[in-house]
Write a protein that holds these residues in place. Structure first.
Motif, short mmCIF file in Angstrom:
data_model
loop_
_atom_site.label_atom_id
_atom_site.label_comp_id
_atom_site.label_asym_id
_atom_site.label_seq_id
_atom_site.Cartn_x
_atom_site.Cartn_y
_atom_site.Cartn_z
N GLN A 1 -1.24 4.30 2.78
CA GLN A 1 -2.70 4.30 2.86
C GLN A 1 -3.26 2.93 2.47
N ALA A 2 -2.73 2.33 1.42
CA ALA A 2 -3.20 1.02 0.99
C ALA A 2 -2.90 -0.04 2.05
N GLU B 1 4.88 7.09 -1.44
CA GLU B 1 4.95 6.47 -0.11
C GLU B 1 3.65 6.66 0.64
N PHE B 2 3.04 7.84 0.52
CA PHE B 2 1.76 8.09 1.16
C PHE B 2 0.69 7.15 0.64
N LEU C 1 -2.49 0.48 5.32
CA LEU C 1 -3.34 0.74 6.49
C LEU C 1 -4.76 0.23 6.28
N GLU C 2 -5.26 0.31 5.07
CA GLU C 2 -6.60 -0.21 4.78
C GLU C 2 -6.68 -1.72 4.98
N THR C 3 -5.57 -2.43 4.77
CA THR C 3 -5.57 -3.88 4.99
C THR C 3 -5.52 -4.24 6.47
N LEU C 4 -5.19 -3.27 7.32
CA LEU C 4 -5.07 -3.53 8.76
C LEU C 4 -6.40 -3.41 9.51
N VAL C 5 -7.43 -2.97 8.83
CA VAL C 5 -8.74 -2.83 9.49
C VAL C 5 -9.16 -4.18 10.05
N GLY C 6 -9.49 -4.21 11.36
CA GLY C 6 -9.93 -5.43 12.02
C GLY C 6 -8.80 -6.24 12.64
#
Length: 70
Positions: free
Chosen positions: A28-29, A23-24, A31-36
């Motif tokens: 994390q993956a 789940e972590f 959240l990385e797509t949410l940048v911007g």
């Protein structure tokens, strides 16, 4: 027959630490797509956290809830 049942039971048993780690890594993956992107809403539900972005996409995070606050 019993050996097959035992084998199937082992397949469905989940190690809590392994599930937490998976789940972590998934969180994390995501959240990385949410940048911007802009978060327009975040909702705490019974079993998950739901984050909505300005493009209308919703992201679901599990595995962070369940502890009791004293």
């Amino acid at each position: 027959m019993n050996d097959r049942i035992d084998e199937l039971l082992q397949l469905i048993e989940v190690e809590p630490d392994a599930l937490r780690e998976a789940e972590f890594l998934q969180a994390q993956a995501i959240l990385e797509t949410l940048v911007g992107k802009t978060v327009t809403a975040a909702e705490l539900q019974d079993t998950r956290i739901v984050v909505t972005t300005n493009d209308g996409n919703r992201y679901f995070f599990y595995g962070f809830l369940g502890g009791k606050q004293e």
